[in-house]
Design an enzyme around this catalytic site. Structure first.
Site, PDB file in Angstrom:
ATOM      1  N   ASN A  12      32.147   7.758  25.657  1.00 15.95           N
ATOM      2  CA  ASN A  12      30.818   8.314  25.399  1.00 15.95           C
ATOM      3  C   ASN A  12      30.828   8.672  23.912  1.00 15.95           C
ATOM      4  O   ASN A  12      31.467   9.640  23.509  1.00 15.95           O
ATOM      5  CB  ASN A  12      30.623   9.543  26.285  1.00 15.95           C
ATOM      6  N   ASN A  66      20.273  13.432  20.816  1.00 14.37           N
ATOM      7  CA  ASN A  66      20.446  12.145  21.491  1.00 14.37           C
ATOM      8  C   ASN A  66      20.101  10.979  20.577  1.00 14.37           C
ATOM      9  O   ASN A  66      19.484  11.137  19.519  1.00 14.37           O
ATOM     10  CB  ASN A  66      19.575  12.087  22.750  1.00 14.37           C
ATOM     11  N   CYS A  75      26.497  18.802  26.258  1.00 19.28           N
ATOM     12  CA  CYS A  75      27.144  17.497  26.406  1.00 19.28           C
ATOM     13  C   CYS A  75      28.634  17.751  26.620  1.00 19.28           C
ATOM     14  O   CYS A  75      29.323  18.191  25.709  1.00 19.28           O
ATOM     15  CB  CYS A  75      26.909  16.639  25.177  1.00 19.28           C
ATOM     16  N   GLY A  76      29.109  17.483  27.834  1.00 20.07           N
ATOM     17  CA  GLY A  76      30.494  17.792  28.153  1.00 20.07           C
ATOM     18  C   GLY A  76      31.505  16.946  27.401  1.00 20.07           C
ATOM     19  O   GLY A  76      32.513  17.462  26.897  1.00 20.07           O
ATOM     20  N   ASN A  77      31.258  15.634  27.317  1.00 16.88           N
ATOM     21  CA  ASN A  77      32.179  14.772  26.574  1.00 16.88           C
ATOM     22  C   ASN A  77      32.143  15.106  25.085  1.00 16.88           C
ATOM     23  O   ASN A  77      33.182  15.150  24.415  1.00 16.88           O
ATOM     24  CB  ASN A  77      31.815  13.305  26.788  1.00 16.88           C
ATOM     25  N   CYS A 225      29.352  10.393  31.276  1.00  9.27           N
ATOM     26  CA  CYS A 225      28.526  11.569  30.996  1.00  9.27           C
ATOM     27  C   CYS A 225      29.307  12.782  31.479  1.00  9.27           C
ATOM     28  O   CYS A 225      29.552  12.930  32.683  1.00  9.27           O
ATOM     29  CB  CYS A 225      27.179  11.460  31.715  1.00  9.27           C
ATOM     30  N   THR A 227      28.696  16.152  31.555  1.00  9.66           N
ATOM     31  CA  THR A 227      28.032  17.086  32.474  1.00  9.66           C
ATOM     32  C   THR A 227      27.680  16.391  33.785  1.00  9.66           C
ATOM     33  O   THR A 227      27.654  17.027  34.846  1.00  9.66           O
ATOM     34  CB  THR A 227      26.770  17.699  31.830  1.00  9.66           C
TER      35      THR A 227
END
Length: 321
Positions: A12, A66, A75-77, A225, A227
């Site tokens: 990602n 974005n 955004c977790g990643n 993704c 999250t």
């Protein structure tokens, strides 16, 4: 000169811009234009721009722009890559990062593989309430394991905000065609999710072993993704207790590799805890003048390869064997 990084978590992909190092920070319009330009035209593009700002209470603040110029709550990643950046900048292994919705705890994790550094990040807040996603479907206040034939026949859906909105369905096998069609439908003008939603399909492979693919709001299909995998792991733990071992991490495979999640359930669903653990890979360094950055002029940039992607691909090969 200004240095940006091309980075990824489970492929990602993002660019990191540390605004604290600029003489004059970019305004929101400049950030939007830069995000769109970088994500379309530089080094094969990316899914977003991660912006680091100062924070009063945390080591730093992360904003997520974005690829289409819209802003995401989290955004977790991306958070893992920003975590590594701040960890190396300030020589700390445990700290907090401010995001749009909350301050999140960070810790350096054991490397996933030789040359593949990893970080563990808190994913919160959690909500199932329609007002926080938001969604509208009949008289539902929550959407948990709900059959919705208007989406797809014979599939049930669960909606969770973490805080990005996610719609999750557990399927025998992931169909990219159906996922893509539903993702496009719910991220165009629609009456169900008026602000759009990230749509994830999940295949349960074994105890604490999942495969997740996501159609991401503001981006489209992504390799992973963060999250989305986190919200899916929580839904899995709640709905599929026969396959969930709470004493062990969940391995979540995705088209870009694999992450791990830790789920601690609470009787009150929103008080459950999620941690996302995975790689934070820096693939390139990009240098350009601050003047050109402000003017969205990317014609004169200097790019160098870090060599880290080779190690990450070795990791991907190792988990596929």
């Amino acid at each position: 000169m200004v240095k940006l990084l091309k980075v990824h978590g489970s492929e990602n992909k993002f660019f990191i811009l540390d605004q604290t190092l600029l003489e004059t920070p970019l305004n929101d319009d400049e950030l939007k234009r830069i995000a769109i330009n970088f994500c379309q035209n530089i080094l094969g593009g990316a899914d977003g721009l991660l912006v680091i700002d100062t924070s009063e209470n945390c080591l730093g603040k992360m904003r997520v722009i974005n690829a289409d110029g819209s802003e995401a709550k989290m955004c977790g990643n991306g958070l893992r890559t920003v975590s590594r950046y701040l960890s190396e900048k300030y020589h700390l292994d445990n700290f907090k990062i401010e995001t749009m919705a909350s301050d999140l705890s960070i810790s350096k994790a054991e490397d996933f593989y030789k040359g593949v550094p990893a970080f563990s990040v808190e994913i919160s807040p959690i909500s199932f309430k329609k007002i926080d996603l938001p969604f509208s479907y009949k008289s539902l206040d929550e959407m948990v394991d709900q059959m919705i034939p208007e989406f797809l026949p014979d599939q049930s859906f669960t909606a969770i905000a973490v805080p990005n909105p996610h719609l999750i369905s557990f399927v025998p096998e992931v169909s990219q065609l159906e996922l893509g069609d539903l993702g496009q439908k719910l991220n165009a003008a629609n009456s169900y999710f008026p602000e759009g939603v990230n749509v994830s399909f999940c295949q349960i492979m074994d105890t604490n072993k999942l495969f997740v693919q996501t159609y991401e709001r503001g981006v489209g299909f992504t390799n992973a993704c963060g999250t989305g995998m986190s919200a899916t792991s929580l839904a899995f733990a709640i709905l599929h207790s026969d396959k969930f071992d709470p004493t062990k991490d969940i391995s979540v495979y995705n088209p870009g590799g694999m992450v791990k999640t830790q789920i601690t359930l609470n009787e009150i669903k929103e008080l459950s805890q999620i941690r996302l653990i995975g790689n934070a890979t820096f693939t390139h360094e990009i240098n350009l003048s601050e003047f050109n950055l402000h003017n969205n002029n990317l014609s004169d940039i200097d790019v160098s390869d870090t060599g880290e992607e080779k190690d990450y691909q070795s990791f991907v090969k190792s988990i596929a064997e």
